[in-house]
Scaffold this active site. Sequence first.
Site, PDB file in Angstrom:
ATOM      1  N   GLU A   1       0.796  -1.235   0.000  1.00  0.00           N
ATOM      2  CA  GLU A   1       0.000   0.000   0.000  1.00  0.00           C
ATOM      3  C   GLU A   1       0.828   1.283   0.000  1.00  0.00           C
ATOM      4  O   GLU A   1       0.632   2.181   0.825  1.00  0.00           O
ATOM      5  CB  GLU A   1      -0.988   0.008   1.174  1.00  0.00           C
ATOM      6  CG  GLU A   1      -2.072  -1.036   1.000  1.00  0.00           C
ATOM      7  CD  GLU A   1      -3.300  -0.821   1.866  1.00  0.00           C
ATOM      8  OE1 GLU A   1      -3.312   0.086   2.704  1.00  0.00           O
ATOM      9  OE2 GLU A   1      -4.278  -1.574   1.674  1.00  0.00           O
TER      10      GLU A   1
ATOM     11  N   GLU B   1      -5.324  -8.554  -0.148  1.00  0.00           N
ATOM     12  CA  GLU B   1      -6.151  -8.225   1.019  1.00  0.00           C
ATOM     13  C   GLU B   1      -7.564  -7.907   0.568  1.00  0.00           C
ATOM     14  O   GLU B   1      -7.772  -7.398  -0.538  1.00  0.00           O
ATOM     15  CB  GLU B   1      -5.623  -6.996   1.784  1.00  0.00           C
ATOM     16  CG  GLU B   1      -4.423  -7.252   2.644  1.00  0.00           C
ATOM     17  CD  GLU B   1      -3.956  -6.029   3.414  1.00  0.00           C
ATOM     18  OE1 GLU B   1      -4.798  -5.247   3.894  1.00  0.00           O
ATOM     19  OE2 GLU B   1      -2.726  -5.862   3.524  1.00  0.00           O
TER      20      GLU B   1
HETATM   21  C1  BG6 Z   1      -4.641  -2.428   4.788  1.00  0.00           C
HETATM   22  C2  BG6 Z   1      -3.311  -2.695   5.398  1.00  0.00           C
HETATM   23  O1  BG6 Z   1      -4.684  -1.087   4.508  1.00  0.00           O
HETATM   24  O2  BG6 Z   1      -5.793  -2.567   5.540  1.00  0.00           O
HETATM   25  C3  BG6 Z   1      -3.355  -3.524   6.658  1.00  0.00           C
HETATM   26  O3  BG6 Z   1      -2.434  -3.244   4.472  1.00  0.00           O
HETATM   27  C4  BG6 Z   1      -4.531  -3.084   7.507  1.00  0.00           C
HETATM   28  O4  BG6 Z   1      -2.133  -3.376   7.324  1.00  0.00           O
HETATM   29  C5  BG6 Z   1      -5.807  -3.352   6.717  1.00  0.00           C
HETATM   30  O5  BG6 Z   1      -4.595  -3.681   8.765  1.00  0.00           O
HETATM   31  C6  BG6 Z   1      -7.066  -3.000   7.476  1.00  0.00           C
HETATM   32  O6  BG6 Z   1      -6.997  -1.684   7.923  1.00  0.00           O
HETATM   33  P1  BG6 Z   1      -7.226  -1.305   9.437  1.00  0.00           P
HETATM   34  O7  BG6 Z   1      -6.981   0.146   9.515  1.00  0.00           O
HETATM   35  O8  BG6 Z   1      -8.644  -1.674   9.724  1.00  0.00           O
HETATM   36  O9  BG6 Z   1      -6.258  -2.103  10.235  1.00  0.00           O
END
Ligand code: BG6
Length: 472
Positions: free
Chosen positions: A165, A370
């Site tokens: 990211e 993700e």
């Molecule tokens: C992504 C990241 O942006 O989203 C992760 O790569 C992150 O590291 C995930 O945990 C979810 O976001 P958040 O802010 O809910 O932890």
Amino acid sequence: MLHKNLNPFPEHFLWGASTSAYQVEGAALEDGKGPSCQDVKEIPAGTADLSVSVDHYHHYKEDIALMAEMGFKSYRFSISWTRVLPNGTGEVNPKGIEFYNNLIDECLKYDIEPIVTMFHFDMPAALDERGSWSTHDSVDWFAEYARVLFENFGDRVKYWLTINEQNMLTLVGPVIGTLHVPEGTTNLTKEIYQQNHHQLVAQAKAMQLCHEMLPDAKIGPAPNISLVYPASSKPEDVIAAQNFNALRNWLYLDAYVFGEYNNLAWAYLEENDALPTVTDEDRAIMKAAKPDFIGFNYYNTATVEASDGSEVAGANGDQQSNQTFPGFAKSVDNPNLVKTEFGWEIDPIGFRATVREMYSRYRLPLLVTENGLGAYDTLTEDGKIHDNYRIEYLRQHIAQIQLAISDGVDMLGYNPWSAIDLISTHEGIRKRYGFIYVDRTDEEVGSLKRYRKDSFFWYKKVIATNGQDLSD
Ligand code: BG6
């Protein structure tokens, strides 16, 4: 297109899930690991401290056994730079190498393909002090680190991801707690886009090095990509959506794949005195690097309308959301979408739209690194977690992948966030994403005992049927 006959998921589709080192490992300063920027940052009030996280470092065998029980074909995790190189450069920590050797071997024992992210929000604190991504030296630091990884793990790791990211780091870095934004300035400055540029060059150098050292390995980036919708059919809103798409998505993918800056993003940076200095050598490095696939994170889409320039710049308070850039694009809610408990819009169809668009622009295989639902989960007295909301979210997104496959998109795999509960970037462990529940809260480390959620059993069936059975 509805597709009367859906194409099946490919035979070797990489079903798995993801984590990142600083959010899952714990053992923050154990066995010779140096501090990263995450270990020295101020912990927001009410969120769990990261020194233990969910202690994957000591529980990895149990955790991988649980992943194997779900039938994982892949596990995407990140390597902590400072576990391997405590000061970021120089001396290698043998204990760190040993840990990742063990982790990789444990995956391979169960035929789980390790997908390794090289950098996930955890810059070595020692390099932070030397200027982090602000200095051009960061390109060489990252190349040195990449070489150590390829030398030590390249015999077994076939899938590599460079920087997680990068676009979110640039757009909302301070929310994640990692990018240096001088006080009193916004994210739209030369300083920020210089840091961004160094990352573009660094990851290009790492891709080249990977191809030289490991001809059989595959390497790609891992930005957060989501399509930006115009709020209406007004031509001005369409232009605004194109603008934000360029600044949020294409700037990164054009640079990774074509080795060139996107023209719209470049023009906007120029207008705002935010252009980075780019040397001829940088250009040559960027041009020479060729990713083998695109890894990408998808949580939701964004929606914008035309901005008259009078709005206040900024994000909506979370790292994925829309952003307003005065005179360029103004963030608005999408009234057609519902939101998670944490205020993130949910848009499974937007997932299909996003992969269609990406594939038609870049024609590279796509790997979902993700996707997932952050929610409050409850552990019942009899040790169950009834997370039907998560199953519903995942079901809808997986169904859209199959539609995209039937649209002709080359999809390599699906690795949602997260394999196991871990600490959110800025909202603690109360915001859970995992298939595996971990007994800890933001206030207390707890027993750290692992429990299978309902989604665990559901995902196991999905994988066993190669995505054909998505029912409860
Ligand atoms: C992504 C990241 O942006 O989203 C992760 O790569 C992150 O590291 C995930 O945990 C979810 O976001 P958040 O802010 O809910 O932890």
